[in-house]
Design an enzyme around this catalytic site. Structure first.
Site, mmCIF file in Angstrom:
data_model
loop_
_atom_site.group_PDB
_atom_site.id
_atom_site.type_symbol
_atom_site.label_atom_id
_atom_site.label_comp_id
_atom_site.label_asym_id
_atom_site.label_seq_id
_atom_site.Cartn_x
_atom_site.Cartn_y
_atom_site.Cartn_z
ATOM 1 C CB THR A 143 77.727 40.788 37.987
ATOM 2 O OG1 THR A 143 78.653 41.585 37.247
ATOM 3 C CG2 THR A 143 78.469 39.712 38.751
ATOM 4 C CB CYS A 170 46.933 41.093 45.279
ATOM 5 S SG CYS A 170 47.726 39.507 45.309
ATOM 6 C CG ASN A 177 48.145 34.677 41.939
ATOM 7 O OD1 ASN A 177 47.764 34.539 40.769
ATOM 8 N ND2 ASN A 177 48.103 35.841 42.542
ATOM 9 C CB SER A 193 57.283 40.658 38.570
ATOM 10 O OG SER A 193 56.438 40.357 39.650
HETATM 11 C C1 LIG Z 1 54.173 35.568 42.908
HETATM 12 C C2 LIG Z 1 53.706 35.487 41.510
HETATM 13 C C3 LIG Z 1 54.336 36.216 40.495
HETATM 14 C C4 LIG Z 1 55.439 37.202 40.778
HETATM 15 O O1 LIG Z 1 56.620 36.562 41.131
HETATM 16 P P1 LIG Z 1 57.773 37.413 41.871
HETATM 17 O O2 LIG Z 1 58.944 36.493 41.897
HETATM 18 O O3 LIG Z 1 57.235 37.711 43.246
HETATM 19 O O4 LIG Z 1 58.000 38.624 41.071
HETATM 20 C C5 LIG Z 1 53.893 36.052 39.209
HETATM 21 N N1 LIG Z 1 52.896 35.216 38.922
HETATM 22 C C6 LIG Z 1 52.262 34.487 39.864
HETATM 23 C C7 LIG Z 1 51.185 33.543 39.465
HETATM 24 C C8 LIG Z 1 52.647 34.605 41.194
HETATM 25 O O5 LIG Z 1 52.013 33.901 42.119
#
Ligand SMILES: *Cc1c(COP(=O)(O)O)cnc(C)c1O
Length: 395
Positions: A240, A328, A154, A74
């Site tokens: 950090t 979701c 996803n 994200s």
């Molecule tokens: C899970 C996912 C994210 C978000 O990743 P995080 O590390 O959970 O913030 C973004 N894009 C896709 C396609 C995802 O499946």
């Protein structure tokens, strides 16, 4: 405790044992601050980060200077879009092209940027979740600064023709950002061959810890810094470093690259058995996503005339974890924006279940889940007042 069937690996994965072992060392033995270069303990941490950066870079055919660690997918998506938009402020470029099926980390960032005058074009997808390359070309204008398209979706697992998209972006002198969170470890990523300028990664979808990810930024790409402060991550993302997380991410990537082909082959074969099993045992189902251009672990079907949430509750009673077409945005009853974009009506989208298999999934697990699904769907359909499409339209 009875056997559990974890089939939601697109939501997150179990952290691999080797990853945990590697991470633990950086909590006590090797706890130095990587910015403390005047003593050994600090230098060891710096070396660990350098080594991790090299592993991640090699995995996507990038240079290690082009890899930046972030707090996950994200954050990387946010950075790519906001960073490019802010770097282009008042320079005559304010247009982003993306798709209707992106992760919310991209879609909601575009919405936010619209407040600052950024304009967004959301490309359609066909019933398999594929974009149309001609529509992409037509959408490009002299104001376009960025194309942001996910490698693999996803929810439905559809894999986009990223190399061709990259060629189009390059021809038009537009930057290409790719959300590769689901593609990592499942599809070969080569940022040079595929002409990718920015790439989002996350560790927890491939056997690494949560809260760590990365971003590839091609050398020369103009992007604003994400977090202002110290000089970490070449001054672009201060704070950090989470050394133990970075080391864990790299270990997960290393393990994924080691048996990549065998792993993909095994998952693909299990996935195909799963898909056939559902099709052959349950009537009135629709496979969501592309039949072949799909993630090796994704099985997403709509079961007509039933509610996905009800299926999930019954699956949970048998120890099976999966997710539904609206999971979701749990709490909201809106069906998934991805399924709607592929043309499903609300009712059918509501009856969708995504299973995503993992390393530990066996053929026996799949047979059990298929039979369980058959029972659940029969039971729910018996109770449902809606038995066919005509009943749907009568309401
Ligand atoms: C899970 C996912 C994210 C978000 O990743 P995080 O590390 O959970 O913030 C973004 N894009 C896709 C396609 C995802 O499946």
């Amino acid at each position: 405790m009875s056997k559990k069937f974890y089939l939601d690996n697109a939501a997150t994965t179990r952290v691999k044992k080797e990853v945990i072992d590697e991470m633990l060392k950086y909590f006590d033995e090797k706890y130095g601050n990587p910015s403390s270069q005047l003593y050994e303990l600090g230098r060891r941490s710096k070396e660990a980060i350098d080594n991790a950066r090299k592993i991640v870079a090699d995995f996507i055919n990038a240079d290690e200077k082009e890899i930046y660690f972030t707090a996950g997918g994200s954050e990387s998506d946010n950075w790519a879009l906001k960073g490019v938009a802010f770097a282009n402020f008042n320079k005559g470029k304010n247009h982003i092209i993306t798709t209707k099926i992106e992760h919310h980390a991209v879609l909601h960032t575009c919405e936010y940027l619209e407040k600052f005058g950024v304009k967004t074009t959301y490309l359609d997808v066909d019933k398999y979740g594929m974009i149309d390359l001609e529509q992409l070309k037509e959408a490009i204008t002299p104001e376009t600064m960025l194309i942001s398209i996910m490698f693999a979706n996803n929810e439905i697992g559809t894999i986009q023709p990223i190399e061709q998209i990259g060629e189009i972006a390059k021809e038009h002198g537009v930057l290409l950002h790719v959300d590769a969170v689901q593609a990592m470890g499942a599809v070969k990523i080569d940022v040079k061959k595929q002409h990718i300028d920015l790439l989002s990664m996350s560790a927890h979808k491939l056997g690494g810890p949560k809260g760590i990810g990365g971003m590839f930024i091609r050398k020369g790409v103009k992007i604003d810094n994400l977090i202002h402060g110290g000089g970490q991550e070449r001054g672009k993302r201060a704070g950090t470093e989470g050394v133990q997380n970075i080391v864990g991410f790299a270990k997960a990537v290393e393990l994924a690259s080691k048996d990549f082909d065998a792993h993909v082959k095994k998952l693909t074969s299990l996935r195909n058995k799963f898909i056939e099993g559902i099709k052959n045992n349950i009537p009135d189902v629709i496979l969501n996503g592309h039949p072949t251009m799909r993630l090796p672990n994704n099985v997403n079907f709509s079961y007509k005339y039933v509610e996905g949430e009800s299926i999930l509750l019954l699956l949970d009673m048998d120890g099976i974890s999966a997710s539904s077409g609206s999971a979701c945005t749990s709490g909201s009853l809106d069906p998934s924006h991805v399924l709607l974009a592929t043309g499903l009506d609300h009712g059918t989208a509501h009856g969708s279940i995504r299973f995503t298999i993992g390393e530990e999934t066996t053929e026996e697990d799949i047979s059990f889940v298929v039979q369980t699904m058959k029972g659940i769907v029969e039971r729910l359909r018996m109770m449902s007042p809606i038995k066919n499409d005509e009943d749907l339209y009568k309401k």
